[in-house]
Structure formats: structure tokens, C-alpha cells
Design a protein around this motif. Sequence first.
Motif, PDB file in Angstrom:
ATOM      1  N   SER A 146       0.993  -1.164  -0.344  1.00 31.60           N
ATOM      2  CA  SER A 146       0.082   0.087  -0.181  1.00 31.60           C
ATOM      3  C   SER A 146       0.398   1.281  -0.497  1.00 31.60           C
ATOM      4  N   GLU A 149      -0.051   3.942  -2.698  1.00 34.11           N
ATOM      5  CA  GLU A 149      -1.500   4.528  -2.726  1.00 34.11           C
ATOM      6  C   GLU A 149      -1.127   5.791  -1.913  1.00 34.11           C
ATOM      7  N   THR A 347      -8.458   5.866  -5.540  1.00 36.76           N
ATOM      8  CA  THR A 347      -7.729   4.848  -5.428  1.00 36.76           C
ATOM      9  C   THR A 347      -7.039   3.825  -6.646  1.00 36.76           C
ATOM     10  N   VAL A 348      -6.556   3.197  -6.451  1.00 37.36           N
ATOM     11  CA  VAL A 348      -5.653   2.338  -7.072  1.00 37.36           C
ATOM     12  C   VAL A 348      -6.772   1.356  -8.349  1.00 37.36           C
ATOM     13  N   LYS A 349      -7.269   0.853  -6.939  1.00 39.68           N
ATOM     14  CA  LYS A 349      -8.738   0.459  -7.336  1.00 39.68           C
ATOM     15  C   LYS A 349      -9.588   0.750  -7.898  1.00 39.68           C
ATOM     16  N   ASP A 350      -9.768   1.464  -8.130  1.00 33.38           N
ATOM     17  CA  ASP A 350     -10.765   2.612  -8.634  1.00 33.38           C
ATOM     18  C   ASP A 350     -10.523   2.227 -10.663  1.00 33.38           C
ATOM     19  N   ARG A 351      -8.724   2.037 -10.715  1.00 31.57           N
ATOM     20  CA  ARG A 351      -8.721   2.630 -11.999  1.00 31.57           C
ATOM     21  C   ARG A 351      -9.716   1.952 -13.052  1.00 31.57           C
ATOM     22  N   GLU A 352      -9.694   0.545 -12.659  1.00 31.91           N
ATOM     23  CA  GLU A 352     -10.417  -0.176 -13.406  1.00 31.91           C
ATOM     24  C   GLU A 352     -12.441   0.487 -13.831  1.00 31.91           C
ATOM     25  N   ASN A 353     -12.792   0.862 -13.170  1.00 29.63           N
ATOM     26  CA  ASN A 353     -13.977   1.757 -13.247  1.00 29.63           C
ATOM     27  C   ASN A 353     -13.814   2.820 -13.925  1.00 29.63           C
ATOM     28  N   PRO A 453       0.114   3.788 -13.385  1.00 27.64           N
ATOM     29  CA  PRO A 453      -0.772   4.107 -11.943  1.00 27.64           C
ATOM     30  C   PRO A 453      -0.942   5.290 -11.290  1.00 27.64           C
TER      31      PRO A 453
END
Length: 502
Positions: A146, A149, A347-353, A453
Amino acid sequence: MLNSVLSTLNVQTVLIGLVVVLVVYKLRQRWKYNLPPGPFCWPLIGSYEAAQATFLHEVFEKYTKKYGPVFTVSLGPFQMVVLNDINSVTEALVKSKADFANRPFFHSVDGFTEGGKNIAFANYTPTWKLHRKIAGKALRQYMFGSHFEEVLHESMNKCLPLMAKETGAFNPENYIDLMVFNILNAVCFGKSVELDDPEFVTFMKIDHELTEMTGKGFVEDMFPIMYKIWTTKKYRTVTKLADELVSIVKKKFNEHDKTFNSDKIRDFTDSLILARKEAEQEENEEMLSQLTDTHLRQTLMDIFNAGIDTSRITLYFAVRYMAGLPDIQSKVQEEIDRVVGKDRLPTVKDRENLSYTEATLHEVMRLGTVVPVGLPHSTMCDTRVGGYDVPKDTVVMINHWALHHDPNYWKDVKKFDPTRYLDENGKLGMKPESWLPFSAGRRVCLGEIVAKPELHLIFATIMQRFNITLPEGTNPELELGGSSSNTQPAPFKIIAKDRKNT
């Protein structure tokens, strides 16, 4: 008087002899090899048109129309083959194994990289492959946690409020510089700074000066004999600046080496030291002995220095394009508001959306190609590309700008259109064939795993926070600045309105 005349005649004789040797050598190459066609080039001088060009990619575009996508041109005494379409580039970098994986030798680069001990410019050798393997493992280890981020959010929380204080038109470069510097400084060395921090001010001053001064290369690299008899003021200045950067990184690396604790990995430098220690259990001892602390320091130079330079200029392009394209900016913000909202940072997890946001950044990197002709390659053996022979030790340039503006692959090539990268469901599709900002093959950019990223989250965070417009009367069309092998937007100002207040 007689001695002066004889001395002049001796110099003239040497120069004439060099010209004759070069002419004979090039004629012999033409007889022996089926070389790509190209423009007339003067002995020693090369193509006068290319040497005088504001931007190399513009001259190369002209040559492509006349000679085809693979041509030969000389800059000074260096004869080079330039590849201008994705078919020839893929053939050279991917299908030809390591044939094109070397780097040409330039005295300036050898000096700046402490004897060619970095990853970006070093030759393709067993030591280089081990160096790259260790650096790649360290990056993956660092990016897995982490840390990245956290440092990105810390940097944005410092920088965005500073931008929000601007009430009129302003140049955003200092704020973008601080965002990128803080992120990569924390990634590499575990520390973020303020806008007026002396280290930040010094580093960015050096970085800007180096970018400006190295864009057109060095006379010394064209005529290596000058290293022995006389160097230009420009070269001496750049050498001094580069030495300062090396000193900064060396000091930081030594501090980490002394306090290293494998149970507490704080940043990429720690990951790099750990990866090398782990390699001691796995790799050939003789090979590892060739991989020194200088190699590790130069890895940090690759990630830190080169990463700051390319990232900050990519973001200059992104902000400038959005300021002149309010409809695109609006769609980016709508997606961010829907997926992330306004109460937390992306966040990094938001990238795919955030597909449209990422596609917009892809289009920025296509139209705003920061290093249009990339880093030079060199052939390791006699080989072929595009149906032509390429002798061993030939300099080979990849014209990324041409790939990104090839009308055979891009519809309405000059139009800024993020939907090029989206599928029928509005999701990010497969990478377009002729989109290659990070190169490919064995010399693909080491920092791609960090840059993608990093750029996405900085861009998304800026768009989440601000509505960006141009001052009244400004032409919305982007004007290109920079020089020769480096491009960036011409100096510009924006007005940034805080969306938190709307």
C-alpha cells in the motif's frame, strides 16, 4: 609564421583524410549491404536539415513520405536507421529477439551514467539482464503493498490546496512538478517535501535545465575528438548539473544502505537493496560481483530522475489539453464523480472503473508524445528490418511520434478522441497496435509499472478537484514547445476553479 601555416595544413590534411575515409566506408557499406534509402548526407556533418530541425520527428515525417517507413539518415558521423511504422518496429523490437537490444556509445551518456551502469542506456549484456531482473523484482515488491497509494495521496493532499489558492490565471508547472517530485521522492526515498523545500527547488531547477540543454544533443558526441582537445561550455555545464544529481541520489542511497532493515521496507530503495541481497542466494556469485552499488544508484536515477521528467511533462500535456477541451473534461469529471465521488481521493482499485479517464490519458500520451524519437537502439549483429539490411553497431531510432500519428491506424489522426481506446461497453479495450509510449521488447521502459498508475491517479485527482479553463482570448489549440528530441506544451496559463465550492 611557417610553423603556423604547416599546422593549418596538417589540420586540413587530417580533416580531408577523415572525409575520404568516411566516404569510402559508406560506399563500401552500400556495395556490401542493401541499406534502407535516405536523403543525401554530408560527410562528418550528416543531414544538415535534420541537424537544424526544431523537432526531429517533423523532418523524419518528411523523409518517410519520400523514402518509406524505414530510411537511413546521418547526424554528424552517426549513420542511423529510423523506423516509422508499427510493422517495422515490431519486427525489430519483438520478432528479432535481441538483434536491436543494444545501446550506442555516447561519451556524454557514459559520463552521466557513471560508466554506463544504469538500465536505460547500458548495453544488453548478462550483467544488464541481471540488473534489470533485480530492479524489476524490487519494483514489483514495492508496488504490491500500500506504500505507493499512501505516498500519492499524501502528495496530492499537500499540493491540491496550494493550487486552490490561485485566484487568477497561473502557470501550473510548479504544482505539477511538486506532485510528481513528492510521489517519486517518497517512492524512492520515503520522504515528501513542501513547495519551498530547498532540495525540491534545487532538483527541479537542475532537471529543467538538463531537459532544455540536452534536447539537441552535444557537439562532442558528434565529434568525439573534442573530448580530448576542447569541450563546449554547454557540455561542461550539463556535466556539472548531472554530477549534482548523482551526488543527491548517492547521498540518499548511502543513508538507506547504512540503516537498512529487511523487516521494515519503507520505499523502493529498501526494496532494491533487499532484492540484491536475495539474489545473493540465487544468482552466480561471479556475475553478482559485477553488479555494484553504482548500478543500484543508477537504477534510482532511472526511476527518480527520468520518471520525474517524463511524468511532469505528460501531465503538462494532460492539463493543457483539458483546459482547451471542456467537453472531454466534463465527461472525465462525470465518470470520476460517479465512481469515486467528491469525499475521497481516487485509488488504485478505482482504475478499472475509470475507463474514460484512463482512455483520455492514453490520448494525451498519443498526441503529446514526450520523447518523439525515443532512446536510440544499436544492433548487436548484422540483421534485417523492413526488407533491408542493417549492419552490426548501427544506431536505430524508433519514431514514436510517427506511430502515434499514422493515418493507417488512427482515424482523424489529429482529433483528440478518448473513445479510440474503449470497447462497445465503454470499458478500456485492448491496447491499440500503434500506441507505444513505453516502447516494447527487451528495452521496454522499466518504470512503466509505476508510471501508469501514477499518471492515472494524479490526473484523476486533479480532474476531481478542479474545473480547468484557459484565460480569455487564449487559443484552445495546443502549441508545441521543447526542442529536437524532447517536446512539451509551449508555456501556458490556466484558471483552476475548485469543484468543492460548486
